[in-house]
Design a protein around this motif. Structure first.
Motif, PDB file in Angstrom:
ATOM      1  N   PRO A  32       0.812  -1.227   0.000  1.00 52.77           N
ATOM      2  CA  PRO A  32       0.000   0.000   0.000  1.00 52.77           C
ATOM      3  C   PRO A  32       0.846   1.278   0.000  1.00 52.77           C
ATOM      4  CG  PRO A  32      -0.929  -1.596   1.522  1.00 52.77           C
ATOM      5  CD  PRO A  32       0.388  -2.166   1.052  1.00 52.77           C
ATOM      6  N   ALA A  33       2.022   1.235   0.612  1.00 52.44           N
ATOM      7  CA  ALA A  33       2.892   2.424   0.612  1.00 52.44           C
ATOM      8  C   ALA A  33       3.351   2.768  -0.805  1.00 52.44           C
ATOM      9  CB  ALA A  33       4.105   2.190   1.520  1.00 52.44           C
ATOM     10  N   GLN A  34       3.515   1.749  -1.623  1.00 49.98           N
ATOM     11  CA  GLN A  34       3.900   1.964  -3.027  1.00 49.98           C
ATOM     12  C   GLN A  34       2.745   2.626  -3.800  1.00 49.98           C
ATOM     13  OE1 GLN A  34       6.543   1.651  -4.827  1.00 49.98           O
ATOM     14  NE2 GLN A  34       5.803   1.426  -6.926  1.00 49.98           N
ATOM     15  N   VAL A  35       1.526   2.153  -3.523  1.00 55.71           N
ATOM     16  CA  VAL A  35       0.328   2.756  -4.139  1.00 55.71           C
ATOM     17  C   VAL A  35       0.256   4.234  -3.762  1.00 55.71           C
ATOM     18  CG1 VAL A  35      -2.201   2.743  -4.153  1.00 55.71           C
ATOM     19  CG2 VAL A  35      -0.922   0.559  -4.104  1.00 55.71           C
ATOM     20  N   ALA A  36       0.441   4.491  -2.459  1.00 54.47           N
ATOM     21  CA  ALA A  36       0.348   5.869  -1.966  1.00 54.47           C
ATOM     22  C   ALA A  36       1.417   6.746  -2.604  1.00 54.47           C
ATOM     23  CB  ALA A  36       0.482   5.877  -0.441  1.00 54.47           C
ATOM     24  N   ALA A  37       2.610   6.212  -2.784  1.00 58.37           N
ATOM     25  CA  ALA A  37       3.707   7.004  -3.360  1.00 58.37           C
ATOM     26  C   ALA A  37       3.405   7.360  -4.819  1.00 58.37           C
ATOM     27  CB  ALA A  37       5.028   6.241  -3.255  1.00 58.37           C
ATOM     28  N   VAL A  38       2.889   6.394  -5.579  1.00 57.39           N
ATOM     29  CA  VAL A  38       2.533   6.670  -6.979  1.00 57.39           C
ATOM     30  C   VAL A  38       1.399   7.696  -7.026  1.00 57.39           C
ATOM     31  CG1 VAL A  38       1.512   5.650  -9.066  1.00 57.39           C
ATOM     32  CG2 VAL A  38       3.362   4.442  -7.865  1.00 57.39           C
ATOM     33  N   GLY A  39       0.383   7.500  -6.187  1.00 57.39           N
ATOM     34  CA  GLY A  39      -0.763   8.410  -6.165  1.00 57.39           C
ATOM     35  C   GLY A  39      -0.356   9.824  -5.786  1.00 57.39           C
ATOM     36  N   ARG A  40       0.512   9.934  -4.799  1.00 56.61           N
ATOM     37  CA  ARG A  40       0.958  11.252  -4.353  1.00 56.61           C
ATOM     38  C   ARG A  40       1.670  12.008  -5.480  1.00 56.61           C
ATOM     39  NH1 ARG A  40       2.438  14.227   0.416  1.00 56.61           N
ATOM     40  NH2 ARG A  40       3.031  16.207  -0.518  1.00 56.61           N
ATOM     41  N   ARG A  41       2.452  11.272  -6.270  1.00 52.51           N
ATOM     42  CA  ARG A  41       3.154  11.929  -7.377  1.00 52.51           C
ATOM     43  C   ARG A  41       2.157  12.474  -8.403  1.00 52.51           C
ATOM     44  NH1 ARG A  41       8.815   9.071  -9.057  1.00 52.51           N
ATOM     45  NH2 ARG A  41       8.836  10.874 -10.463  1.00 52.51           N
ATOM     46  N   ASP A  80      -9.306  -0.716   3.502  1.00 50.29           N
ATOM     47  CA  ASP A  80      -8.908   0.130   4.629  1.00 50.29           C
ATOM     48  C   ASP A  80      -7.405   0.395   4.601  1.00 50.29           C
ATOM     49  OD1 ASP A  80     -11.423   0.490   5.780  1.00 50.29           O
ATOM     50  OD2 ASP A  80     -11.287  -1.366   6.947  1.00 50.29           O
ATOM     51  N   ALA A  81      -6.618  -0.654   4.363  1.00 44.35           N
ATOM     52  CA  ALA A  81      -5.155  -0.510   4.395  1.00 44.35           C
ATOM     53  C   ALA A  81      -4.669   0.440   3.297  1.00 44.35           C
ATOM     54  CB  ALA A  81      -4.494  -1.878   4.249  1.00 44.35           C
ATOM     55  N   THR A  97      -9.002  -8.553  -6.905  1.00 47.57           N
ATOM     56  CA  THR A  97      -8.651  -9.498  -5.836  1.00 47.57           C
ATOM     57  C   THR A  97      -8.774  -8.906  -4.432  1.00 47.57           C
ATOM     58  OG1 THR A  97      -6.340  -8.868  -6.134  1.00 47.57           O
ATOM     59  CG2 THR A  97      -7.078 -10.887  -7.244  1.00 47.57           C
ATOM     60  N   GLY A  98      -8.951  -7.589  -4.315  1.00 51.67           N
ATOM     61  CA  GLY A  98      -8.985  -6.948  -2.999  1.00 51.67           C
ATOM     62  C   GLY A  98     -10.227  -7.320  -2.203  1.00 51.67           C
ATOM     63  N   THR A  99     -10.113  -7.159  -0.889  1.00 51.24           N
ATOM     64  CA  THR A  99     -11.229  -7.401   0.038  1.00 51.24           C
ATOM     65  C   THR A  99     -11.327  -6.192   0.972  1.00 51.24           C
ATOM     66  OG1 THR A  99      -9.700  -8.668   1.398  1.00 51.24           O
ATOM     67  CG2 THR A  99     -11.118  -9.941  -0.090  1.00 51.24           C
ATOM     68  N   PRO A 100     -12.432  -6.065   1.725  1.00 54.87           N
ATOM     69  CA  PRO A 100     -12.649  -4.806   2.452  1.00 54.87           C
ATOM     70  C   PRO A 100     -11.539  -4.396   3.427  1.00 54.87           C
ATOM     71  CG  PRO A 100     -14.707  -6.008   2.259  1.00 54.87           C
ATOM     72  CD  PRO A 100     -13.640  -6.923   1.731  1.00 54.87           C
ATOM     73  N   GLY A 101     -10.916  -5.344   4.104  1.00 53.79           N
ATOM     74  CA  GLY A 101      -9.818  -4.971   5.011  1.00 53.79           C
ATOM     75  C   GLY A 101      -8.657  -4.357   4.255  1.00 53.79           C
ATOM     76  N   HIS A 102      -8.461  -4.862   3.054  1.00 50.76           N
ATOM     77  CA  HIS A 102      -7.418  -4.361   2.172  1.00 50.76           C
ATOM     78  C   HIS A 102      -7.724  -2.929   1.720  1.00 50.76           C
ATOM     79  CE1 HIS A 102      -4.574  -6.001  -1.189  1.00 50.76           C
ATOM     80  NE2 HIS A 102      -4.157  -4.855  -0.703  1.00 50.76           N
ATOM     81  N   THR A 108     -16.683  -1.403  -2.029  1.00 49.26           N
ATOM     82  CA  THR A 108     -17.250  -0.059  -2.151  1.00 49.26           C
ATOM     83  C   THR A 108     -17.825   0.404  -0.812  1.00 49.26           C
ATOM     84  OG1 THR A 108     -17.765  -0.448  -4.473  1.00 49.26           O
ATOM     85  CG2 THR A 108     -18.986   1.321  -3.376  1.00 49.26           C
ATOM     86  N   LEU A 109     -18.551  -0.485  -0.146  1.00 49.98           N
ATOM     87  CA  LEU A 109     -19.120  -0.112   1.160  1.00 49.98           C
ATOM     88  C   LEU A 109     -18.002   0.246   2.143  1.00 49.98           C
ATOM     89  CD1 LEU A 109     -21.566   0.240   2.994  1.00 49.98           C
ATOM     90  CD2 LEU A 109     -21.489  -2.234   3.460  1.00 49.98           C
ATOM     91  N   ALA A 110     -16.922  -0.530   2.117  1.00 47.49           N
ATOM     92  CA  ALA A 110     -15.781  -0.220   2.997  1.00 47.49           C
ATOM     93  C   ALA A 110     -15.253   1.181   2.702  1.00 47.49           C
ATOM     94  CB  ALA A 110     -14.678  -1.266   2.822  1.00 47.49           C
ATOM     95  N   ALA A 111     -15.143   1.517   1.415  1.00 48.88           N
ATOM     96  CA  ALA A 111     -14.618   2.835   1.038  1.00 48.88           C
ATOM     97  C   ALA A 111     -15.579   3.955   1.440  1.00 48.88           C
ATOM     98  CB  ALA A 111     -14.344   2.879  -0.467  1.00 48.88           C
ATOM     99  N   LEU A 112     -16.899   3.722   1.285  1.00 57.48           N
ATOM    100  CA  LEU A 112     -17.879   4.745   1.681  1.00 57.48           C
ATOM    101  C   LEU A 112     -17.775   5.010   3.179  1.00 57.48           C
ATOM    102  CD1 LEU A 112     -21.098   3.618  -0.292  1.00 57.48           C
ATOM    103  CD2 LEU A 112     -19.423   5.379  -0.938  1.00 57.48           C
ATOM    104  N   ARG A 113     -17.587   3.968   3.964  1.00 59.01           N
ATOM    105  CA  ARG A 113     -17.462   4.135   5.424  1.00 59.01           C
ATOM    106  C   ARG A 113     -16.233   4.942   5.798  1.00 59.01           C
ATOM    107  NH1 ARG A 113     -21.314   1.035   7.815  1.00 59.01           N
ATOM    108  NH2 ARG A 113     -21.673  -1.091   7.100  1.00 59.01           N
ATOM    109  N   ARG A 114     -15.244   4.973   4.887  1.00 55.76           N
ATOM    110  CA  ARG A 114     -14.024   5.744   5.144  1.00 55.76           C
ATOM    111  C   ARG A 114     -14.107   7.156   4.590  1.00 55.76           C
ATOM    112  NH1 ARG A 114      -9.756   2.698   6.932  1.00 55.76           N
ATOM    113  NH2 ARG A 114      -8.943   4.783   7.187  1.00 55.76           N
TER     114      ARG A 114
END
Ligand code: HMG
Ligand code: MG
Length: 298
Positions: free
Chosen positions: A155-164, A188-189, A181-186, A219-225
């Motif tokens: 996830p830190a790699q995702v964040a770094a690409v997104g931030r750029r 959140d991460a 392949t992702g699941t709701p806990g993922h 999607t529900l996990a993301a809406l809750r965030r």
């Protein structure tokens, strides 16, 4: 808590039709977009100005935009990978473009013919010029939740690409679960990592493919965030020609059904949308994979 309203970013005409085995006739694409506009959807990703040999399904981008009846209040973003794509998009009068980055090395090579690092130089030129021209610019990040060749993605790699991408001038970042392949806990991460990496949640959108049946839960996990922009494709059309394990996106009808149940506003007429997807399924010669379309289409 949950948001009071959600913006649906409809990708069926682009993410859906880019993955069809045959090229859908341009007049059918134009009618699809016109019908989608009539359902109340206000953001319709229309096509891509990519290399026509890479995605022959969307080689008619300029012709399609010329035929479109641009409905008032409807936004028609398009994908643009490089300056050649931006030139073509500007000639067609677009006001909103999206660049699409990869979170992984392998997919950057396969989808963009560039290394992970070299993709940023390509996008920087596009975003800088697009912003100077007064366009809105979305940034996608693909393979945020796993990559078919590399497996787990940090996830830190995702964040770094997104931030750029945000630092370049993208006003919104869409986090793609390209292979589903992702699941709701993922979820959140990845959202935690993006926010910790300096991308405010208001700037984030989610883009789930439904390969493993997780798109609605995610999607529900993301809406809750606190995420309030959700990508979806009418009838669940979709995939990615350069990631074979990808199937359709979250179906817009399935999303609308859930939002209705939760009392979250979205502005879409579900019956009109189901009728549109049933019509498109007829054009494509196979049933829609959306559960809600199957349940409601006569
Ligand atoms: P390349 O071959 O490295 O390009 O492709 P190049 O810069 O070396 O140029 C080679 C030739 O192509 C040149 O022509 C260019 O003018 C021409 P020549 O001078 O040799 O005659 N060219 C173009 N022509 C028309 N339009 C253009 C264009 N660009 C170059 N835009 C490139 C690099 C990025 C162009 C190529 O890899 C490409 O088009 N990739 C697109 C792949 C794609 O569309 N994938 C699907 C979308 S991403 C997705 O679906 C994921 C998403 O949904 C989110 C998720 O689910 O995760 C967004
Ligand atoms: Mg996609």
């Amino acid at each position: 808590g949950l948001p009071a309203s959600v913006t649906i970013y409809e990708v069926g005409a682009r993410d859906g039709l880019q993955n069809e085995g045959t090229v859908v006739p341009v007049e059918v694409k134009a009618e699809f977009l016109d019908r989608l506009a009539g359902t109340g959807l206000r953001t319709l990703e229309a096509t891509s100005f990519v290399h026509p040999k890479w995605v022959p399904q969307l080689a008619d981008a300029a012709d399609l935009l010329a035929r479109l009846t641009r409905a008032p209040g409807v936004d028609y973003p398009v994908l643009v990978p490089n300056e050649r794509g931006l030139d073509r998009a500007l000639e067609s009068g677009v006001e909103h473009v999206a660049v699409f980055a990869s979170a992984t090395e392998t997919f950057a090579q396969r989808n963009l013919n560039r290394s992970l690092d070299a993709q940023f130089a390509m996008f920087d030129a596009v975003v800088t010029r697009a912003v100077a021209e007064g366009l809105r610019v979305r940034g996608y990040v693909s393979m945020c939740f796993g990559d078919p060749w590399e497996g787990a993605v940090d996830p830190a790699q995702v964040a770094a690409v997104g931030r750029r991408l945000v630092d370049m001038g993208c006003d919104q970042l869409s986090l793609g679960d390209t292979i589903g392949t992702g699941t709701p806990g993922h979820v959140d991460a990845v959202l935690d990592a993006c926010v910790a990496g300096g991308v405010p949640v208001e700037r984030l959108a989610v883009h789930f493919h439904d390969t493993y049946g997780q798109a609605l839960s995610n999607t529900l996990a993301a809406l809750r965030r606190g995420v309030t922009t959700v990508d979806a494709s009418a009838g669940g059309l979709g995939g990615c020609p350069y990631a074979e394990s990808a199937t359709g996106n979250l179906a817009t009808e399935d999303l609308v059904w859930m939002l209705d149940g939760l009392g979250i506003a979205h502005g879409v007429d579900l019956d009109a949308l189901v009728a549109t997807s049933a019509w498109m399924a007829g054009q494509l010669g196979r049933p829609s994979p959306s559960r809600v379309v199957r349940a409601l289409a006569g």
